[in-house]
Design a protein around this motif. Structure first.
Motif, mmCIF file in Angstrom:
data_model
loop_
_atom_site.group_PDB
_atom_site.id
_atom_site.type_symbol
_atom_site.label_atom_id
_atom_site.label_comp_id
_atom_site.label_asym_id
_atom_site.label_seq_id
_atom_site.Cartn_x
_atom_site.Cartn_y
_atom_site.Cartn_z
ATOM 1 N N GLU A 184 0.823 -1.218 0.000
ATOM 2 C CA GLU A 184 0.000 0.000 0.000
ATOM 3 C C GLU A 184 0.852 1.262 0.000
ATOM 4 O OE1 GLU A 184 -2.600 -0.816 3.227
ATOM 5 O OE2 GLU A 184 -3.714 -2.252 2.038
ATOM 6 N N ALA A 185 2.103 1.119 0.448
ATOM 7 C CA ALA A 185 3.001 2.283 0.463
ATOM 8 C C ALA A 185 3.842 2.349 -0.812
ATOM 9 C CB ALA A 185 3.912 2.204 1.673
ATOM 10 N N SER A 186 3.757 1.309 -1.659
ATOM 11 C CA SER A 186 4.584 1.255 -2.867
ATOM 12 C C SER A 186 3.743 1.596 -4.078
ATOM 13 C CB SER A 186 5.143 -0.145 -3.078
ATOM 14 O OG SER A 186 5.743 -0.593 -1.912
ATOM 15 N N ALA A 187 4.352 2.271 -5.028
ATOM 16 C CA ALA A 187 3.649 2.547 -6.278
ATOM 17 C C ALA A 187 3.920 1.389 -7.240
ATOM 18 C CB ALA A 187 4.146 3.855 -6.863
ATOM 19 N N PRO A 188 2.867 0.858 -7.875
ATOM 20 C CA PRO A 188 3.097 -0.183 -8.883
ATOM 21 C C PRO A 188 3.578 0.449 -10.183
ATOM 22 C CG PRO A 188 0.757 0.316 -8.728
ATOM 23 C CD PRO A 188 1.445 1.154 -7.684
ATOM 24 N N LEU A 189 4.304 -0.306 -10.983
ATOM 25 C CA LEU A 189 4.656 0.162 -12.331
ATOM 26 C C LEU A 189 3.481 -0.162 -13.256
ATOM 27 C CD1 LEU A 189 6.752 1.401 -14.219
ATOM 28 C CD2 LEU A 189 7.659 -0.900 -14.596
ATOM 29 N N LEU A 190 3.056 0.842 -14.013
ATOM 30 C CA LEU A 190 1.935 0.658 -14.943
ATOM 31 C C LEU A 190 2.389 0.895 -16.373
ATOM 32 C CD1 LEU A 190 -1.018 2.512 -13.177
ATOM 33 C CD2 LEU A 190 -0.333 0.118 -12.993
ATOM 34 N N TYR A 244 0.616 2.148 -19.975
ATOM 35 C CA TYR A 244 -0.619 2.728 -20.516
ATOM 36 C C TYR A 244 -0.255 3.555 -21.747
ATOM 37 C CZ TYR A 244 -4.848 5.641 -20.710
ATOM 38 O OH TYR A 244 -5.984 6.279 -21.115
ATOM 39 N N CYS A 245 -0.969 3.342 -22.832
ATOM 40 C CA CYS A 245 -0.700 4.059 -24.090
ATOM 41 C C CYS A 245 0.776 3.970 -24.467
ATOM 42 C CB CYS A 245 -1.148 5.523 -23.990
ATOM 43 S SG CYS A 245 -2.926 5.694 -24.067
ATOM 44 N N SER A 246 1.306 2.758 -24.433
ATOM 45 C CA SER A 246 2.690 2.466 -24.856
ATOM 46 C C SER A 246 3.736 3.182 -24.022
ATOM 47 C CB SER A 246 2.909 2.818 -26.330
ATOM 48 O OG SER A 246 1.929 2.224 -27.132
ATOM 49 N N ALA A 247 3.406 3.602 -22.811
ATOM 50 C CA ALA A 247 4.390 4.290 -21.973
ATOM 51 C C ALA A 247 4.284 3.785 -20.534
ATOM 52 C CB ALA A 247 4.150 5.799 -22.008
ATOM 53 N N PHE A 248 5.417 3.821 -19.850
ATOM 54 C CA PHE A 248 5.402 3.467 -18.427
ATOM 55 C C PHE A 248 4.782 4.612 -17.644
ATOM 56 C CE2 PHE A 248 9.005 0.933 -20.008
ATOM 57 C CZ PHE A 248 8.540 -0.317 -19.632
ATOM 58 N N GLN A 249 4.008 4.269 -16.645
ATOM 59 C CA GLN A 249 3.363 5.254 -15.793
ATOM 60 C C GLN A 249 3.530 4.793 -14.352
ATOM 61 O OE1 GLN A 249 1.252 7.686 -17.300
ATOM 62 N NE2 GLN A 249 1.337 6.861 -19.374
ATOM 63 N N GLY A 250 3.462 5.720 -13.442
ATOM 64 C CA GLY A 250 3.454 5.356 -12.035
ATOM 65 C C GLY A 250 2.221 5.964 -11.403
#
Ligand SMILES: Cc1cc2nc3c(=O)[nH]c(=O)nc-3n(C[C@H](O)[C@H](O)[C@H](O)COP(=O)(O)O)c2cc1C
Length: 182
Positions: free
Chosen positions: A151-157, A159-165
């Protein structure tokens, strides 16, 4: 909304609107850990415990999994984006694990798991299905581990061919949302 001819690019663009997590699927190749970046991953069944990954037919890692009969899925945190880039390479020199904190699987002792992954799922290949230019691997889950601080960590996402946090925040759990809807 943009209506498009049904081309591979339009399909790619449409599918890119579906945000996913990012994983590195690891296996063993002649005694050495090996792997690739994968976002085509989902859970399939609770009884028995099954997951699915979709790998392109040309994947070197797929060849290794076909030989070893097992793989692990490492769910990446946002700070592990460099690993996602590295394991999206076909260059074997990018897939050296010596500088990556890792440990061996609890059940599959030959498979490397990333210490800092949000979760790791150890699998034996239960089935293999053709899927166009990809191969669908159904994995029987042998062991799981997960970060207690998720819950304290951001997952790697992706979306639209780009990494997002995203900053992980405790929101209403889906179970409660369902209860409220009933
Ligand atoms: C975010 C992201 C997600 C990816 N997802 C997949 C996937 O689900 N399946 C796949 O076969 N390749 C996927 N790839 C591409 C592979 O990681 C890439 O082709 C890699 O070079 C294959 O390595 P290998 O041939 O050594 O196995 C993805 C790449 C990125 C950057």
């Amino acid at each position: 909304m943009i209506a498009n001819d049904l081309t591979a690019e339009a399909f790619r663009q449409a599918m890119g609107r579906f945000a996913t997590g990012v994983t590195v699927v690891t296996t063993i190749d002649s005694g050495q850990p090996f792997g690739l970046t994968v976002n085509a991953f989902c859970s399939v069944s609770l009884d028995p415990l099954l997951v699915l990954v979709s790998l392109q037919q040309s994947s070197q890692t797929l060849t290794c999994i076909d030989k070893s009969g097992c793989f692990a899925v490492n769910v990446l945190a946002a700070h592990q984006q460099p690993l996602a880039v590295r394991f999206a390479s076909r260059d074997r020199r990018d897939k050296i694990f010596s500088d990556i904190p890792h440990h061996r699987g609890a059940q599959l002792r030959d498979i490397a798991l990333f210490d800092e992954a949000l979760a790791c799922v150890e699998c034996r290949v239960a089935d293999r299905y053709p899927g166009g230019d990809h191969v669908l691997l159904l994995g029987q889950v042998m062991a799981v581990e997960y970060s207690r601080q998720a819950e304290a960590s951001a997952p790697l996402l992706f979306y639209c061919s780009a990494f997002q946090g995203v900053q992980a925040k405790v929101m209403t759990p889906a179970k409660e949302v369902r209860t409220q809807e009933v």
